[in-house]
Design a protein around this motif. Structure first.
Motif, PDB file in Angstrom:
ATOM      1  N   ASP A  25       0.809  -1.185   0.416  1.00 20.51           N
ATOM      2  CA  ASP A  25       0.062  -0.435  -0.187  1.00 20.51           C
ATOM      3  C   ASP A  25       1.045   1.517   0.006  1.00 20.51           C
ATOM      4  N   ALA A  26       1.909   1.227  -0.516  1.00 19.08           N
ATOM      5  CA  ALA A  26       3.348   2.415  -0.178  1.00 19.08           C
ATOM      6  C   ALA A  26       2.540   3.380  -1.235  1.00 19.08           C
ATOM      7  N   ALA A  27       2.840   4.066  -1.077  1.00 28.23           N
ATOM      8  CA  ALA A  27       2.902   5.785  -1.665  1.00 28.23           C
ATOM      9  C   ALA A  27       3.988   5.051  -3.144  1.00 28.23           C
ATOM     10  N   ALA A  28       3.183   5.981  -4.083  1.00 25.52           N
ATOM     11  CA  ALA A  28       4.187   5.618  -4.948  1.00 25.52           C
ATOM     12  C   ALA A  28       5.452   6.443  -4.997  1.00 25.52           C
ATOM     13  N   GLY A  30       9.471   8.567  -7.079  1.00 26.87           N
ATOM     14  CA  GLY A  30      10.412   8.924  -8.190  1.00 26.87           C
ATOM     15  C   GLY A  30       9.736   8.704  -9.107  1.00 26.87           C
ATOM     16  N   ASP A  31      10.623   7.860 -10.400  1.00 24.76           N
ATOM     17  CA  ASP A  31       9.793   7.949 -11.448  1.00 24.76           C
ATOM     18  C   ASP A  31       8.277   7.312 -11.763  1.00 24.76           C
ATOM     19  N   VAL A  32       7.682   6.193 -10.915  1.00 21.34           N
ATOM     20  CA  VAL A  32       6.547   6.032 -10.818  1.00 21.34           C
ATOM     21  C   VAL A  32       5.662   7.483 -10.929  1.00 21.34           C
ATOM     22  N   ALA A  33       5.849   7.886  -9.786  1.00 21.32           N
ATOM     23  CA  ALA A  33       5.289   9.047  -8.925  1.00 21.32           C
ATOM     24  C   ALA A  33       5.056  10.283 -10.094  1.00 21.32           C
ATOM     25  N   ARG A  34       6.213  10.192 -10.746  1.00 19.11           N
ATOM     26  CA  ARG A  34       6.352  11.123 -12.001  1.00 19.11           C
ATOM     27  C   ARG A  34       4.756  10.554 -13.189  1.00 19.11           C
ATOM     28  N   LEU A  35       4.801   9.545 -13.558  1.00 16.95           N
ATOM     29  CA  LEU A  35       4.414   8.837 -14.028  1.00 16.95           C
ATOM     30  C   LEU A  35       2.995   8.782 -14.424  1.00 16.95           C
ATOM     31  N   LEU A  36       2.485   9.341 -12.712  1.00 18.02           N
ATOM     32  CA  LEU A  36       1.179   9.200 -12.183  1.00 18.02           C
ATOM     33  C   LEU A  36       0.528  10.599 -12.468  1.00 18.02           C
ATOM     34  N   GLU A  37       1.062  11.244 -12.175  1.00 12.81           N
ATOM     35  CA  GLU A  37       1.136  13.124 -13.023  1.00 12.81           C
ATOM     36  C   GLU A  37      -0.075  13.135 -12.886  1.00 12.81           C
ATOM     37  N   THR A  38      -1.403  14.198 -13.052  1.00 13.89           N
ATOM     38  CA  THR A  38      -2.280  14.373 -14.504  1.00 13.89           C
ATOM     39  C   THR A  38      -2.080  15.889 -14.481  1.00 13.89           C
ATOM     40  N   GLY A  40      -1.866  19.582 -15.528  1.00 13.26           N
ATOM     41  CA  GLY A  40      -2.825  20.865 -15.485  1.00 13.26           C
ATOM     42  C   GLY A  40      -4.402  20.493 -14.425  1.00 13.26           C
ATOM     43  N   ASN A  41      -5.253  21.190 -15.031  1.00 18.71           N
ATOM     44  CA  ASN A  41      -6.386  20.872 -14.153  1.00 18.71           C
ATOM     45  C   ASN A  41      -8.039  19.218 -14.990  1.00 18.71           C
ATOM     46  N   LEU A  42      -6.674  18.843 -15.512  1.00 20.38           N
ATOM     47  CA  LEU A  42      -7.293  17.198 -16.151  1.00 20.38           C
ATOM     48  C   LEU A  42      -7.980  16.985 -15.324  1.00 20.38           C
ATOM     49  N   GLU A  43      -8.915  15.573 -15.960  1.00 15.67           N
ATOM     50  CA  GLU A  43      -9.156  14.634 -14.529  1.00 15.67           C
ATOM     51  C   GLU A  43      -8.821  12.890 -14.460  1.00 15.67           C
ATOM     52  N   PRO A  44      -8.200  13.111 -13.064  1.00 13.84           N
ATOM     53  CA  PRO A  44      -7.334  12.569 -12.689  1.00 13.84           C
ATOM     54  C   PRO A  44      -7.599  11.028 -14.152  1.00 13.84           C
ATOM     55  N   GLN A  45      -6.873  10.518 -15.597  1.00 11.81           N
ATOM     56  CA  GLN A  45      -6.634   9.474 -15.711  1.00 11.81           C
ATOM     57  C   GLN A  45      -6.101   8.378 -15.539  1.00 11.81           C
ATOM     58  N   ARG A  46      -4.933   8.481 -13.828  1.00  8.29           N
ATOM     59  CA  ARG A  46      -3.872   7.905 -14.347  1.00  8.29           C
ATOM     60  C   ARG A  46      -4.207   7.224 -12.962  1.00  8.29           C
ATOM     61  N   PHE A  47      -4.406   5.819 -12.330  1.00 10.93           N
ATOM     62  CA  PHE A  47      -4.297   5.288 -11.122  1.00 10.93           C
ATOM     63  C   PHE A  47      -3.396   4.554 -10.925  1.00 10.93           C
ATOM     64  N   LEU A  48      -2.937   4.383  -9.234  1.00  7.65           N
ATOM     65  CA  LEU A  48      -2.078   3.545  -8.797  1.00  7.65           C
ATOM     66  C   LEU A  48      -2.938   2.882  -7.990  1.00  7.65           C
ATOM     67  N   VAL A  49      -2.858   1.024  -8.323  1.00  9.15           N
ATOM     68  CA  VAL A  49      -4.033  -0.065  -8.039  1.00  9.15           C
ATOM     69  C   VAL A  49      -3.237  -0.588  -7.172  1.00  9.15           C
ATOM     70  N   PRO A  50      -3.049  -0.504  -5.927  1.00  4.17           N
ATOM     71  CA  PRO A  50      -2.066  -1.939  -4.672  1.00  4.17           C
ATOM     72  C   PRO A  50      -3.323  -2.787  -4.595  1.00  4.17           C
ATOM     73  N   GLY A  51      -1.999  -3.939  -4.318  1.00  2.00           N
ATOM     74  CA  GLY A  51      -2.479  -5.003  -3.792  1.00  2.00           C
ATOM     75  C   GLY A  51      -2.720  -5.706  -4.648  1.00  2.00           C
ATOM     76  N   VAL A  52      -3.110  -5.723  -6.293  1.00  5.21           N
ATOM     77  CA  VAL A  52      -3.939  -6.666  -7.755  1.00  5.21           C
ATOM     78  C   VAL A  52      -2.843  -6.446  -8.480  1.00  5.21           C
ATOM     79  N   THR A  53      -3.268  -7.665  -9.064  1.00  8.07           N
ATOM     80  CA  THR A  53      -2.042  -8.253  -9.982  1.00  8.07           C
ATOM     81  C   THR A  53      -2.677  -7.264 -11.587  1.00  8.07           C
ATOM     82  N   PHE A  54      -1.592  -7.462 -12.652  1.00  9.66           N
ATOM     83  CA  PHE A  54      -1.797  -7.014 -13.428  1.00  9.66           C
ATOM     84  C   PHE A  54      -2.688  -7.615 -13.935  1.00  9.66           C
ATOM     85  N   ASP A  55      -3.161  -8.853 -14.231  1.00  2.87           N
ATOM     86  CA  ASP A  55      -3.975  -9.928 -15.013  1.00  2.87           C
ATOM     87  C   ASP A  55      -5.572  -9.734 -14.497  1.00  2.87           C
TER      88      ASP A  55
END
Length: 818
Positions: A25-28, A30-38, A40-55
């Motif tokens: 559950d750790a916060a993003a 470094g590079d992951v935090a930068r990647l997930l930044e939205t 301007g004032n755009l609606e968030p479209q980038r999400f950190l999903v803890p505890g779940v595998t990609f599949d």
């Protein structure tokens, strides 16, 4: 990562959604935090999903965006591409070592009939009455019958069936084959028919009464006993069970008692239990063997007893041998025994005794590790495993708060203060217990007990009545007191005293509504991280105060998040998991709420965390819940996540203990969720309530005699390639090398049945791990529990967890549930 960052800098890509999954559950950062930044004032479209595998995330998203009518089609497509697990299941085996003993079972080989009768009915009995009505018809006409998958199966003659079901047969009466696989399942229809038919045939042959289920008793052998101010009659009796042993069918004879009143009416369960404890409680090896031989002589007088059931010309024939199964055992005794040719032929099973696991402590001086097999002796000779927390000043004392009736506050507080005083064991306890030296001397840690009037005390008013509403109100008052103490005093543990005069408020089960005061309070305290310890009147007045204070002090120390000992020898690359279930119907909701929980262990055996999870698509079999593929996969992924959070790496091996079988969906789902784990052990573990073995020993002339002590703890016997017996409960030399100790001293112990559904670890490793985990219940100072802590604790957590399903995304320390 550079490719991701570059791609998402393109303005055309800004509004494309991005999901990033990770363990923990750790916060993003470094590079992951930068990647997930939205931007301007755009609606968030980038999400950190803890505890779940990609599949799992992709599967859920696919099903979420699919219209309801198409979800079945999507599910079918996804199932075609789901990971196919590599199911490996090595055969159980033990090394061939010199024999030092022989043990005799109460299981006798039998040859079953090769056929059953099958037919259908035009009019079936009302739902819920089918079994009872078929049993009543069978009793009236001299056969046995039971339903299975829309058909009726019977051990009977065709003429009996025609007479019993006249005008109600929807098909012809057919003879169908009966094979070993049909009889393998002890709760199955074929096994039930075989047990009932065998009991009736043997009882009729011996001229004895039978309950038409599996109980036979001898009216000429009885004793009278006074219980509940009444006289009761206890008859010698035997329970029959049919099961598979060493690859063949066996009839198990377990001596017991049949208890009635003077008029022959069966006694209530509470009376039966009291009489059995009184009479059978000290029925050890010699007495059990004598009773077994009595029933063998009565029911199996011939070398091979041939039976016919029903006893008519067209009845089926089967037979039971009078020679029980034997196992040759290798244990810790130095002298091996040369078996006679006769015994060698009889010993179709092989067993080995696993050594008693060691517990780890901190030495009295310095660091390093000290070991002992006896938990109390280890504490007295050395120090608790985490004593450095006290030495370094991190946790020098345990602060105890108290909730009790206002009028009892003073005496309860004074009693808790006596935990600092020494007390000697009673004569009945001195073979196991060491003198209690006082809490601080035992745990090398201070104990501060609150006094009435202090900020760590809450007094409760007396109830005005004993209604169900008052019980719920008491639970709410205690829960509120826990919250206020947490805020005002932040104690290490809160004692809650419930006097005997309040016993009517401890819970109820009325019209489908259940309430348990203990579980309700626990469920309210756990999310706050508050440890609670219930006290009862008996705790304060029990005559064996040495035992009580050792047990209460241990619970206090452990619930303060301290570790009195650790387990030596567990594999540091393995995760040990217990799975438990709780079924709970809530008013206004459809169906059952089913919660699973997993209990993981660190390499030294200390409990890590529990994770409660709602089973989304339960599979129900004979009122037992099982996981679907997706539910099992998510559990597997959670196991990997928790282990990764604790060790920053994935386990090489995962051992999962469960009391029910692992269905195909569960096996495939768990192994898919545990992708990357080299070995997955799926072990079903349960206590066999009927199978018993009698230990033997060699006299000075080498002849075998019945041993005065029961079979040794740690004895492991191979039953077949996938099944083994393990005695977690039994005689032990953990206290003294030259003297056996039998915990509880009652009757002879039942084995655990280990059934492997997947895995490749050798049996000695699995048995040693289960033995070790039986010593890791910090709620008791017993030498061991009868089940491994993985099973014992997961059941308790699942029960209380049924009240915590709204916190299903959190993990908890087990000690909060104790």
């Amino acid at each position: 990562m550079e490719a991701f960052l570059e791609a998402y800098q393109d303005p055309k890509q800004q509004r494309l959604p991005l999901f990033w999954t990770q363990y923990g559950d750790a916060a993003a950062t470094g590079d992951v935090a930068r990647l997930l930044e939205t931007p301007g004032n755009l609606e968030p479209q980038r999400f950190l999903v803890p505890g779940v595998t990609f599949d799992d995330l992709m599967r859920r998203i696919a099903l979420h965006v699919t219209p309801p009518d198409d979800r079945h089609r999507v599910d079918t497509i996804l199932d075609r591409f789901k990971e196919s697990p590599t199911t490996q299941r090595a055969a159980f085996s033990l090394p061939n070592l010199p024999v030092s003993g022989l043990v005799k079972s109460n299981a006798f080989p039998m040859h079953p009939p090769g056929e059953l009768l099958e037919f259908d009915l035009t009019r079936w009995p009302a739902r819920g009455t089918v079994w009872a009505e078929l049993r009543a018809l069978g009793e009236a006409h001299g056969f046995v019958a039971a339903p299975f998958r829309g058909k009726v199966y019977a051990l009977a003659s065709p003429q009996q069936i025609q007479r019993a079901f006249v005008g109600n047969l929807a098909s012809e009466v057919k003879r169908v084959p009966l094979n070993d696989e049909d009889l393998r399942y002890e709760d199955g229809t074929a096994n039930s028919l075989m047990r009932r038919a065998t009991a009736l045939a043997l009882a009729a042959r011996a001229g004895l009464p039978c309950d038409h289920e599996g109980l036979i008793w001898d009216p000429s052998n009885s004793n009278k006993h006074w219980v509940e101010r009444r006289e009761w009659i206890a008859y010698w009796a035997v329970i029959l069970q049919v099961k598979t042993v060493s690859g063949s069918l066996a009839l198990v004879l377990k001596p017991t008692l049949f208890v009635t009143d003077a008029k022959g009416n069966e006694a209530p369960r509470i009376v039966v239990n009291a009489v059995k404890i009184k009479v059978l409680g000290y029925q050890h090896n010699a007495q059990f063997n004598e009773a077994l031989e009595f029933w063998r002589g009565k029911l199996l007088p011939e070398h091979e007893t041939v039976l016919r059931f029903p006893d008519v010309n067209e009845g089926v024939k089967f037979s039971v041998s009078a020679r029980p199964f034997f196992a040759k055992i290798t244990d810790e005794r130095d002298a091996s025994v040369r078996l006679s040719y006769k015994h060698e032929r009889l010993a179709s099973q092989v067993g080995l005794q696993i050594a008693e696991p060691r517990l780890s402590f901190l030495p009295k001086s310095g660091r390093g590790t000290a070991f002992d097999t006896h938990p109390i002796r280890g504490l007295m000779q050395d120090r608790p495993f985490d004593a450095l927390l006290t030495d370094t000043g991190i946790a020098t004392k345990i602060r105890a708060a108290l909730i009790s009736p206002a009028r009892d506050g003073r005496r309860v507080s004074e009693y808790l203060g006596k935990l600092q005083e020494p007390v000697d064991p009673t004569r009945s306890d001195e073979d196991y217990l060491l003198a209690f030296p006082g809490f601080s001397n035992a745990f090398k840690c201070g104990l501060e007990v609150t006094q009435p009037g202090g900020k760590g005390f809450v007094g409760l008013d007396e109830p005005t009545d004993w209604t169900t509403a008052s019980a719920r109100e008491l639970g709410a008052r205690i829960a509120a007191a826990v919250s206020s103490l947490k805020a005002a005093a932040n104690p290490s543990v809160i004692f809650i005293f419930i006097p005997s005069r309040w016993s009517a408020l401890r819970g109820y089960d009325v019209e489908g509504e259940k309430f348990d005061l203990h579980d309700f309070v626990k469920a309210s305290a756990i999310p706050q991280g508050v440890a609670t310890q219930f006290l009862e009147e008996d705790t304060l007045t029990h005559p064996q105060q040495c035992r009580v204070r050792w047990w209460l002090s241990l619970a206090t120390y452990a619930k303060a998040m301290r570790s009195p000992w650790a387990l030596d020898g567990l594999d540091k690359d393995s995760a040990y998991v217990g799975v438990g279930y709780s079924l709970r119907h809530r008013p206004g909701e459809d169906g059952n709420v089913i919660l699973g929980c997993s209990h993981l262990y660190s390499p030294n055996g200390l409990g890590l965390q529990f994770r409660l999870s709602k089973i989304e698509n339960p599979i129900m079999r004979r009122k037992n819940p099982f996981m679907s593929f997706d539910d099992a996969r998510r559990l597997g992924e959670g196991i990997r996540e928790l282990f990764f959070e604790a060790n920053l790496r994935l386990p090489k091996r995962v051992v999962i203990h469960k009391q029910t079988p692992f269905l195909k969906e569960e096996r495939e789902g768990l192994q898919a969720g545990l992708e990357g784990v080299e070995c997955v052990e799926l072990l079903q573990i349960h206590i066999d309530d009927t199978l018993r073995y009698v230990a033997s020993k060699a006299d000075r002339k080498g002849a075998l005699q019945i041993d005065g002590y029961p079979i040794h703890r740690g004895t492991t016997i191979v039953v077949d390639d996938a099944t083994a017996l393990l005695w977690v409960h039994g005689a032990s030399t953990a206290l003294r090398a030259n003297r056996a100790y039998y915990q509880g001293k009652r009757r002879i112990p039942a084995p655990l049945v280990l059934t492997r559904h997947a895995g490749t670890s050798d049996l000695m490793t699995l048995a040693a791990e289960i033995l070790g985990l039986s010593k890791m219940n910090f709620n008791s100072f017993d030498l061991y529990g009868q089940l491994p802590a993985t099973i014992e604790t997961s059941r308790r957590v699942a029960r209380i967890g049924a009240l915590l399903d709204r916190y299903s995304d959190r993990s908890y320390d087990y000690r909060l549930f104790m």
